[in-house]
Design a protein around this motif. Sequence first.
Motif, PDB file in Angstrom:
ATOM      1  N   ARG A 169       0.827  -1.206   0.000  1.00 17.69           N
ATOM      2  CA  ARG A 169       0.000   0.000   0.000  1.00 17.69           C
ATOM      3  C   ARG A 169       0.861   1.256   0.000  1.00 17.69           C
ATOM      4  NH1 ARG A 169      -1.313   3.110   4.056  1.00 17.69           N
ATOM      5  NH2 ARG A 169      -0.688   1.542   5.592  1.00 17.69           N
ATOM      6  N   ILE A 170       1.902   1.259   0.833  1.00 17.24           N
ATOM      7  CA  ILE A 170       2.795   2.419   0.876  1.00 17.24           C
ATOM      8  C   ILE A 170       3.501   2.604  -0.463  1.00 17.24           C
ATOM      9  CG2 ILE A 170       4.886   3.342   1.944  1.00 17.24           C
ATOM     10  CD1 ILE A 170       4.015   1.990   4.542  1.00 17.24           C
ATOM     11  N   SER A 171       3.904   1.487  -1.072  1.00 18.05           N
ATOM     12  CA  SER A 171       4.583   1.560  -2.369  1.00 18.05           C
ATOM     13  C   SER A 171       3.664   2.132  -3.436  1.00 18.05           C
ATOM     14  CB  SER A 171       5.069   0.173  -2.778  1.00 18.05           C
ATOM     15  OG  SER A 171       5.676   0.203  -4.055  1.00 18.05           O
ATOM     16  N   ARG A 172       2.406   1.705  -3.442  1.00 20.46           N
ATOM     17  CA  ARG A 172       1.472   2.221  -4.442  1.00 20.46           C
ATOM     18  C   ARG A 172       1.140   3.683  -4.184  1.00 20.46           C
ATOM     19  NH1 ARG A 172      -2.504  -3.093  -4.999  1.00 20.46           N
ATOM     20  NH2 ARG A 172      -1.136  -4.246  -6.421  1.00 20.46           N
ATOM     21  N   GLU A 173       1.023   4.067  -2.920  1.00 21.21           N
ATOM     22  CA  GLU A 173       0.801   5.484  -2.620  1.00 21.21           C
ATOM     23  C   GLU A 173       1.984   6.331  -3.076  1.00 21.21           C
ATOM     24  OE1 GLU A 173       0.074   5.634   1.523  1.00 21.21           O
ATOM     25  OE2 GLU A 173      -2.019   4.935   1.375  1.00 21.21           O
ATOM     26  N   ARG A 174       3.181   5.772  -2.926  1.00 22.58           N
ATOM     27  CA  ARG A 174       4.371   6.489  -3.380  1.00 22.58           C
ATOM     28  C   ARG A 174       4.372   6.625  -4.903  1.00 22.58           C
ATOM     29  NH1 ARG A 174       9.600   3.319  -2.149  1.00 22.58           N
ATOM     30  NH2 ARG A 174       8.683   2.081  -3.819  1.00 22.58           N
ATOM     31  N   GLU A 175       3.986   5.544  -5.599  1.00 18.99           N
ATOM     32  CA  GLU A 175       3.904   5.615  -7.058  1.00 18.99           C
ATOM     33  C   GLU A 175       2.867   6.642  -7.496  1.00 18.99           C
ATOM     34  OE1 GLU A 175       5.726   4.225  -9.282  1.00 18.99           O
ATOM     35  OE2 GLU A 175       6.938   2.943  -7.998  1.00 18.99           O
ATOM     36  N   GLU A 176       1.736   6.669  -6.790  1.00 20.96           N
ATOM     37  CA  GLU A 176       0.699   7.641  -7.123  1.00 20.96           C
ATOM     38  C   GLU A 176       1.195   9.064  -6.885  1.00 20.96           C
ATOM     39  OE1 GLU A 176      -3.922   8.724  -5.880  1.00 20.96           O
ATOM     40  OE2 GLU A 176      -2.896   6.989  -5.027  1.00 20.96           O
ATOM     41  N   LEU A 177       1.909   9.259  -5.780  1.00 18.62           N
ATOM     42  CA  LEU A 177       2.441  10.582  -5.479  1.00 18.62           C
ATOM     43  C   LEU A 177       3.457  11.015  -6.533  1.00 18.62           C
ATOM     44  CD1 LEU A 177       2.723  13.009  -3.595  1.00 18.62           C
ATOM     45  CD2 LEU A 177       4.420  11.716  -2.285  1.00 18.62           C
ATOM     46  N   ILE A 178       4.302  10.078  -6.949  1.00 24.89           N
ATOM     47  CA  ILE A 178       5.279  10.400  -7.991  1.00 24.89           C
ATOM     48  C   ILE A 178       4.575  10.781  -9.288  1.00 24.89           C
ATOM     49  CG2 ILE A 178       7.096   9.425  -9.457  1.00 24.89           C
ATOM     50  CD1 ILE A 178       7.987   7.777  -7.030  1.00 24.89           C
ATOM     51  N   ALA A 179       3.522  10.013  -9.640  1.00 25.92           N
ATOM     52  CA  ALA A 179       2.772  10.334 -10.856  1.00 25.92           C
ATOM     53  C   ALA A 179       2.132  11.711 -10.749  1.00 25.92           C
ATOM     54  CB  ALA A 179       1.707   9.268 -11.106  1.00 25.92           C
ATOM     55  N   GLN A 180       1.587  12.040  -9.569  1.00 29.60           N
ATOM     56  CA  GLN A 180       0.981  13.362  -9.371  1.00 29.60           C
ATOM     57  C   GLN A 180       2.037  14.462  -9.458  1.00 29.60           C
ATOM     58  OE1 GLN A 180      -1.051  13.122  -5.612  1.00 29.60           O
ATOM     59  NE2 GLN A 180      -2.857  12.152  -6.496  1.00 29.60           N
ATOM     60  N   LEU A 181       3.205  14.198  -8.891  1.00 31.48           N
ATOM     61  CA  LEU A 181       4.267  15.203  -8.947  1.00 31.48           C
ATOM     62  C   LEU A 181       4.712  15.449 -10.386  1.00 31.48           C
ATOM     63  CD1 LEU A 181       6.461  14.197  -5.861  1.00 31.48           C
ATOM     64  CD2 LEU A 181       5.061  16.248  -6.107  1.00 31.48           C
ATOM     65  N   ILE A 182       4.828  14.375 -11.166  1.00 30.84           N
ATOM     66  CA  ILE A 182       5.213  14.532 -12.570  1.00 30.84           C
ATOM     67  C   ILE A 182       4.149  15.325 -13.327  1.00 30.84           C
ATOM     68  CG2 ILE A 182       5.652  13.296 -14.726  1.00 30.84           C
ATOM     69  CD1 ILE A 182       6.878  11.048 -13.054  1.00 30.84           C
ATOM     70  N   ALA A 183       2.868  14.945 -13.109  1.00 33.89           N
ATOM     71  CA  ALA A 183       1.789  15.658 -13.780  1.00 33.89           C
ATOM     72  C   ALA A 183       1.740  17.117 -13.345  1.00 33.89           C
ATOM     73  CB  ALA A 183       0.453  14.975 -13.487  1.00 33.89           C
ATOM     74  N   THR A 184       1.950  17.356 -12.037  1.00 35.61           N
ATOM     75  CA  THR A 184       1.923  18.728 -11.531  1.00 35.61           C
ATOM     76  C   THR A 184       3.065  19.540 -12.104  1.00 35.61           C
ATOM     77  OG1 THR A 184       0.907  17.995  -9.468  1.00 35.61           O
ATOM     78  CG2 THR A 184       2.000  20.128  -9.446  1.00 35.61           C
ATOM     79  N   ARG A 185       4.251  18.943 -12.162  1.00 32.65           N
ATOM     80  CA  ARG A 185       5.394  19.665 -12.715  1.00 32.65           C
ATOM     81  C   ARG A 185       5.153  20.028 -14.179  1.00 32.65           C
ATOM     82  NH1 ARG A 185      10.935  16.452 -13.159  1.00 32.65           N
ATOM     83  NH2 ARG A 185       9.680  15.426 -14.761  1.00 32.65           N
ATOM     84  N   THR A 186       4.592  19.087 -14.940  1.00 33.63           N
ATOM     85  CA  THR A 186       4.318  19.358 -16.346  1.00 33.63           C
ATOM     86  C   THR A 186       3.265  20.437 -16.495  1.00 33.63           C
ATOM     87  OG1 THR A 186       4.828  17.050 -16.870  1.00 33.63           O
ATOM     88  CG2 THR A 186       3.619  18.304 -18.519  1.00 33.63           C
ATOM     89  N   GLN A 187       2.205  20.345 -15.677  1.00 35.43           N
ATOM     90  CA  GLN A 187       1.144  21.340 -15.781  1.00 35.43           C
ATOM     91  C   GLN A 187       1.630  22.720 -15.357  1.00 35.43           C
ATOM     92  OE1 GLN A 187      -2.456  20.176 -13.862  1.00 35.43           O
ATOM     93  NE2 GLN A 187      -3.552  22.049 -14.355  1.00 35.43           N
ATOM     94  N   LEU A 188       2.440  22.756 -14.293  1.00 38.53           N
ATOM     95  CA  LEU A 188       2.978  24.046 -13.861  1.00 38.53           C
ATOM     96  C   LEU A 188       3.900  24.642 -14.921  1.00 38.53           C
ATOM     97  CD1 LEU A 188       3.739  23.473 -10.068  1.00 38.53           C
ATOM     98  CD2 LEU A 188       1.971  24.903 -11.073  1.00 38.53           C
ATOM     99  N   ALA A 189       4.681  23.780 -15.560  1.00 34.97           N
ATOM    100  CA  ALA A 189       5.563  24.277 -16.621  1.00 34.97           C
ATOM    101  C   ALA A 189       4.750  24.863 -17.766  1.00 34.97           C
ATOM    102  CB  ALA A 189       6.458  23.151 -17.125  1.00 34.97           C
ATOM    103  N   GLU A 190       3.656  24.164 -18.136  1.00 31.70           N
ATOM    104  CA  GLU A 190       2.802  24.679 -19.202  1.00 31.70           C
ATOM    105  C   GLU A 190       2.134  25.983 -18.777  1.00 31.70           C
ATOM    106  OE1 GLU A 190       0.146  21.496 -19.924  1.00 31.70           O
ATOM    107  OE2 GLU A 190       1.576  20.304 -21.089  1.00 31.70           O
ATOM    108  N   THR A 191       1.679  26.028 -17.510  1.00 37.35           N
ATOM    109  CA  THR A 191       1.028  27.240 -17.017  1.00 37.35           C
ATOM    110  C   THR A 191       1.997  28.410 -16.988  1.00 37.35           C
ATOM    111  OG1 THR A 191      -0.465  25.911 -15.648  1.00 37.35           O
ATOM    112  CG2 THR A 191      -0.249  28.239 -15.086  1.00 37.35           C
ATOM    113  N   GLU A 192       3.221  28.152 -16.489  1.00 34.76           N
ATOM    114  CA  GLU A 192       4.210  29.226 -16.438  1.00 34.76           C
ATOM    115  C   GLU A 192       4.592  29.708 -17.835  1.00 34.76           C
ATOM    116  OE1 GLU A 192       7.456  27.680 -14.232  1.00 34.76           O
ATOM    117  OE2 GLU A 192       6.404  27.719 -12.300  1.00 34.76           O
ATOM    118  N   ARG A 193       4.689  28.769 -18.766  1.00 30.21           N
ATOM    119  CA  ARG A 193       5.012  29.162 -20.134  1.00 30.21           C
ATOM    120  C   ARG A 193       3.892  30.011 -20.731  1.00 30.21           C
ATOM    121  NH1 ARG A 193       3.721  27.485 -25.153  1.00 30.21           N
ATOM    122  NH2 ARG A 193       5.265  27.767 -26.820  1.00 30.21           N
TER     123      ARG A 193
END
Length: 425
Positions: A169-193
């Motif tokens: 469960r902890i491993s899957r939550e970590r994977e989900e968090l990593i996926a959210q961080l990647i998506a957030t970073r991409t979205q923030l980059a697009e927003t900032e651009r």
Amino acid sequence: METSLDPRAGVEKLRRTQAPDEDALNDGVHILTTTLLIAALVSSVNLPFGEAALNLLLCSGFAVLYFYGTTLQPAWRERTSLAWLAALTLLWVLAMVVSPVSIYLLFPLFFLYLRVMDDVRGVVAVLAATAASVLTQAPTGLTMGGVMGPAVSAAVVLAIHYAFRTLVRISREREELIAQLIATRTQLAETERAAGVAEERQRLAHEIHDTVAQGLSSIQMLLHSAERDLQNLGLTEQQLAGPNRFISLARTTARDNLGEARAMIAALQPASLSETSLQGALERMASGFAAAGELTIEVGVEGDGRQLPMRTEAALLRIAQGAVGNVAKHAGATRCRVTVTYEPDEVRLDVVDNGSGFDPSEVEQRPAGLGHIGLDAIRQRAAEQGGSLEVESSPGYGTAVSVAIPLPVGAAPGATLEADPSSGI
């Protein structure tokens, strides 16, 4: 730019496949089962011929059924998996009656019970199998080791299962968090651009307006004054023909270039604002979001509506787009109202919906960029205009987003913000 990664898709993929740690655990159980089966088969040496043959048959059947099932079981329906477990349990009980050594096959059965029935039924099955292993020893007499062995084995397996499920469960939550961080970073980059491009376009529009356009307008006014002064000199028409021709040509050139400057300024503005007023742009935006889903959006204006600085109107439009976009995508609302309120010293934009709402304090405690990214963008746009953002919401009671932007002194009712009226800009 790379497309955003959908974290939910990544989580679903993880749920459909086994984690590497789970594969390692299964491999360990397979090795343990193989060792126990070999021990049970070897015990046939000390049995009479008939019992030895039966023991070999039962152990071989258990081995075939076990390894065949563990390979295909993840794709089976629950009923098929339960029937497979029942068949394995029956073979184990029969083998245990023939050869007491087969009692140790209970250990891998524990793992299978908990794997197939990952709920209270698995625990009940483990306890029932433990009781069965103890009762089969009753005819020959129970011993402390005969009782404690199965009981301790059950406790150890239950502890291992609980610990392993927690790690998964902890491993899957970590994977989900990593996926959210990647998506957030991409979205923030697009927003900032996008914000950087919009800000640069606004800056260029202001520069052209304040320099080229104003300069050309001033040249027109100066040429008009020069033409008037020439008329007062008392010169003949023949004497004025040459200067007037050059003045007229200069005025025409300045007018044409001023038109081009206006076109450039309009092109650098948001398209909706270049074609209509702020209210009209908001109504067009609202109709677009309303057509995309079952959402009724109303747009209203309160106070003495007037022309605002181009930068302010563009910011209000973008803020409204972000807020209404959040309503359409996340709120689950059926109604939304966008209101622009003009005050003497500020303009306020309110977006209110009847959606599911959320806890603003809980959102503020999340790591930066996780969830409600639109609110961060709205807050940033408001701050760029010297304004502020207020969010009022609670679960089940909708959301109200309010942005207040101060206006310069020249923005009082009746004042012209963009240029002198005589300039025509």
